[in-house]
Every structure is written in structure tokens, then in C-alpha cells.
Design an enzyme around this catalytic site. Sequence first.
Site, short mmCIF file in Angstrom:
data_model
loop_
_atom_site.label_atom_id
_atom_site.label_comp_id
_atom_site.label_asym_id
_atom_site.label_seq_id
_atom_site.Cartn_x
_atom_site.Cartn_y
_atom_site.Cartn_z
CG ASP A 128 -8.16 66.99 -61.44
OD1 ASP A 128 -7.71 68.10 -61.39
OD2 ASP A 128 -8.52 66.61 -62.59
CD GLU A 173 -5.01 69.51 -66.99
OE1 GLU A 173 -5.93 68.96 -67.71
OE2 GLU A 173 -4.59 68.90 -65.84
C1 GLC Z 1 -8.03 67.49 -65.73
C2 GLC Z 1 -8.01 68.76 -65.07
C3 GLC Z 1 -9.70 68.98 -64.40
C4 GLC Z 1 -10.45 68.11 -65.42
C5 GLC Z 1 -10.15 66.61 -65.18
C6 GLC Z 1 -11.02 65.69 -66.08
O1 GLC Z 1 -6.83 66.95 -65.32
O2 GLC Z 1 -7.34 69.15 -64.07
O3 GLC Z 1 -9.74 70.30 -64.32
O4 GLC Z 1 -11.81 68.52 -65.14
O5 GLC Z 1 -8.85 66.37 -65.53
O6 GLC Z 1 -10.79 66.17 -67.57
#
Ligand code: GLC
Length: 609
Positions: A287, A492
Site C-alpha cells: 500500500d 481512510e
Molecule cells: C491508500 C489506500 C489504498 C489506495 C492507495 C493508493 O492509502 O490504502 O486503498 O489504493 O493508498 O492511493
Amino acid sequence: MEETFIYRNPNAAIEDRIKDLLSRMTLQEKLAQMTQIERTVASPSAIKDLAIGSVLNAGGSAPCDKAVSSDWADMIDNFQKLALESRLGIPIIYGLDAVHGNNNVYGATIFPHNVNLGATRDADLAYRIGAATALEVRASGAHYTFAPCVAVCRDPRWGRCYECYSEATEIVRKMTSIVSGLQGDPPKGHPNGYPFLKGRKNVIACAKHFVGDGGTHKGINEGNTISSYEDLERIHMAPYLDCISQGVCTVMASYSSWNGRQLHADRFLLTEILKDKLGFKGFVISDWEGIDRLCKPQGSDFRFCILAAVKAGVDMVMVPFKYEKYLEDLTYLVESKEIPLSRIDDAVERILRVKFVAGLFEHPYTDRSLLDKVGCKLHRDLAREAVRKSLVLLKNGKDPRYPFLPLDRKAKKVLVAGIHADNLGYQCGGWTITWDGLGGRITVGTTILDAIKEVVGDNTQVIYEEFPSHETLAREDIDFAIVAAGEAPYAEFTGDNSVLNIPLNGADVISAVADRIPTLVILVSGRPLVLEPWLLDKMDALVAAFLPGSEGEGVTDVLFGDFEFEGLLPVTWFKSVNQLPMTAGQNSYDPLFPLGYGLKTNKEKHVIS
Ligand code: GLC
């Protein structure tokens, strides 16, 4: 006769192409393929000289303000041109979060969020949305979306509940049909776990976040899921089997932990289970700053965290900014043999496999003929269908003998109130144009108020006041009111919330209006919210719209009776946050509205009380 490299031969077997290309790569080129960087640091030297494997944009990071699809395609094709000028000409994968349509692009169709789709229980709808989203993503030049989120949200206090289809594993499993919509249907006999991509109208998908992200203690984002392995497998891992059987190309590791073990460093789950036992042959991506998050708790150093993640089974690291440091440390770790070259080769093989399967060597650039698909009527009608099917009718009349809905479109005077009535950004929610969403006319679409004005008769007067005045509320000539209330957008951790009251004075507006005028309440939120009995009693009707996206007409299609309600709650509607976590099937299940609840109107008895 110039040697024809096998990896450049589109007719050669993919595994032969991988082997041939891998044999030609230097260690630096291999490590660069394991690197994904943000567009703002994607310099020509990074892409052309280092041969970086992938570029992404953060939510809200766009080539310009109100960037339309062609702006994105120009930017991404420029990156690609540089990549093809690298020594071996390995194309980049460009990835972005297209999680409810291509929500990065101004003017794209914004579909309802996953919680809405879960309320439909309609796998075919999810499939069709996947296919439409794929077209709008490829039209922007991107090859890869970080979707679907297949988290099973077990606690609505989590800020990502709206990105989840349901609290029920079986509903999430059903909605994974979106993977085949995004990537295309794998042919019969396609080997389980082998990545699949049909063609230039399809995108590389990403099942996320592996595993147990929706089960953390108190719904704390990036928190700790405490459970037996059997429960982890039964509740949270099951949807990945469906994604893998559909040939999902990538899986994203979760920031969260399982019994205190951070997923990004958990070799048992990332390699022994996901790759060895489940047979996943695409690549695992970290991530965003997943390596940094790994370091945070113990304050370990970056190099140690890279070691832990890559050895655990992370194949591509979403760095996304300090890629020089990442490559320097990764190089050290391989040269010092702390990471065996075999692990690097396995990671690069998986990345190359996806690139060959995706046809990027043959079709590296945007197919501009797709540009007219972006925000097209066909897609907006599909989004409108999804809105219709996702609305959940929770209350219809103070006296069941006299249903309040459908509304009378020939009423003389209608009051529309609430800050969600005419706010496109609010009805789209997070991950729209920006990371955590915005209020206002953030893109092209129809608000609930726009739709109400369209659907009512020519002789109907629509009075719109976000916060109705005393004078308005004192009027005796208003037939009924529609109050749209709910949450402002979030994403988030910004959405983690342990109180879950109706925010933004929504309850006050509902109460003030409903005290005086027969009132329908539309709740626009990413999840259930606390509905005190005194407030619920005041409402004549209540509809959970969750986060419907750009097509507000889907709401009025049902409110005014052109279509019947079909939506069923995909999550439990609790009475109090003190009950949480509370999901269907557990003992002492005492919800306000249970999982699966949803009323229908009864037209014969339609009378406005
Ligand atoms: C974020 C998320 C993830 C996303 C990634 C790229 O922190 O947790 O779901 O795809 O970063 O944006």
C-alpha cells in the site's frame, strides 16, 4: 539479421517471454521494476534511465485543475514514451484509484460507492460497472486500478466502511464479479490464479487490502484484527478466492495487522497462503508508503522494513516518493544476500507476467477512440440504474396503512432542505476528484435537487432552503418536504468515527422541518448513523441513499414511483454505537434495522397523510 528477442514476440508463450526478458535484465533494472512512484516525482531519468516499473497518482494528484481524460492520457503517454526509450523498452504500468468509476477524471461517470452496490446484491450490475469503469480508465491512459476493495467491514466506525460491499462475506464474494468486468472474462479452463486481461478495453485490477482490513479492533483504520486463522479465512479471505479464480492480476497488502503481525511483513499470509496455497500468480503490491508504515510502530529503519516486506512476499513497492533511497537499500540487501536473488526474480517474473498478459508491450499507449466513452449517456444510465437499485427504504409512513412514498409529482408546493440536497461532492463521497472528497459542483453530474426539479410537474413549486427559515416552516401550503442530510466526504483514517451521529446539524434540520411539514428524509452517508427514536418518529419516511455518486436522478426515479425500491441493507443498522461491533449472526443481535432490511412501497394505498 537483427536478433528478434523472444520477449518482443507477441506470438511467443508468455512464460517464454518472461524468461527471455528476465535473462537480459541487470539487477538494477530488476529492482526498478519492483518500484512504483508518484507522478510528481516521475522524472525522465527515473523512467528512462532507471526503468522504473510503475507510476501512480495519489488521490487528487492530477495533471491540472479539472483534468479531463485527454489531459490524463497526454500525461501518461508521455511517461510511456520515456519508458519505451529505456534500454529494454519495458512499458510502465500506470495505476490509480478508480474505485467508483474513474473518479480522478473531471467529467467521468461517478458510480455509487461499494456500500451501495452491496445493497443491490446484483453481481451482474457490478460486472457491468466494472466494464464501464475499465473503458473510462483506459480512456485516461491508465492501465491499472487499485480496485476492488473486497474488505468485509465488520465495524462501521471504520472510515472505509463505504468502500466495502457489506459486513457479510457472502455478499462481498458475490460482488467480486466486478473483477471480470474490469479485466474481462477469463476463458474456460484458464489456470486458477494466473493473471488475465482480455484487451485494451480492460484494466488490471487489484483485490485489496489483503487480508482482514475490515475486521480491525473497533474499526480502527490500519489497526489490528484479532481472530483465529479459521475466522480470518472464513470471514475476510474468502472473497480473494473469487478474485483469484477470475484471474485478478494484483493483490494489495493491507496496512493492518493480524494478531499483531503486520500484513506487509507477514510471509505466512502473503506467500505461504496467498501465493503457495491459493496459487496467486500475479503480483503483490504494497500500500502507499506501506514500508514506512511498517517501520512506524517499532521505529525500525527503512532498510529493515524493505527487507521484511520483500522477503514476506511484496513484489512491487508503492514507495511512492523516496525511490532513490528505496532502490539504494534494496540493492544493498540483494548484494549482501540478505534478500536472495531468487526472491527478486520471482517478484520481477510476476510483474512482467502482468505486463505481458495486459498486452502493454503491444499496446503501450492510450486508445484515444475510447475518449467518447468518458461520462457517456450509456454509463450515466448504468450509474442511475445502480443508484435506483441501491436505495434502501427504511420507513414509509407513520401509519403503515398510509404509505408516504411514492411522492406525488403533481404536488403544488414542495420544500427541499438539507446540505446534501444540492451538493454533488457530498453525494459522491470520498475518492472523488480528490482523495477525501469535496463539497460542491466538483464534477459533472445531477444533484438530488436538480433531479427533483426535473421530475415534478410544471405547476409544482420547488422551494429550496438548506436551513429553512421560520417563515418557510410556518407556511401552511407546503404539501411535503424532502430533507437530505448525512456525512461530509472522508477517506481512510479521516473517516474513523466512534460516535456516528448525524453530523452538520442534520438532525436539527430534520427535526425542525418534520415538526411542521410531512417529511421524507434522505440520508446520504457512507454507513449507518445513530437515529434516535424521537427523531425517527418525527420522520414520515426515511431512505438510506448511502453515497449515490453523480447520477441524482436515480434517487428521484424511485422516490416518485417510476421504479420500486429494491435495496436491502448491506450492513447492520445499529441502535447505539455501544452495541458495536454488531453483525448479523452473532448472539445478542439487537439492531434498529437488521442486515437485509428494506421496504417496498405499496402504490394502491398511496395517500399523503
Ligand atoms: C491508500 C489506500 C489504498 C489506495 C492507495 C493508493 O492509502 O490504502 O486503498 O489504493 O493508498 O492511493
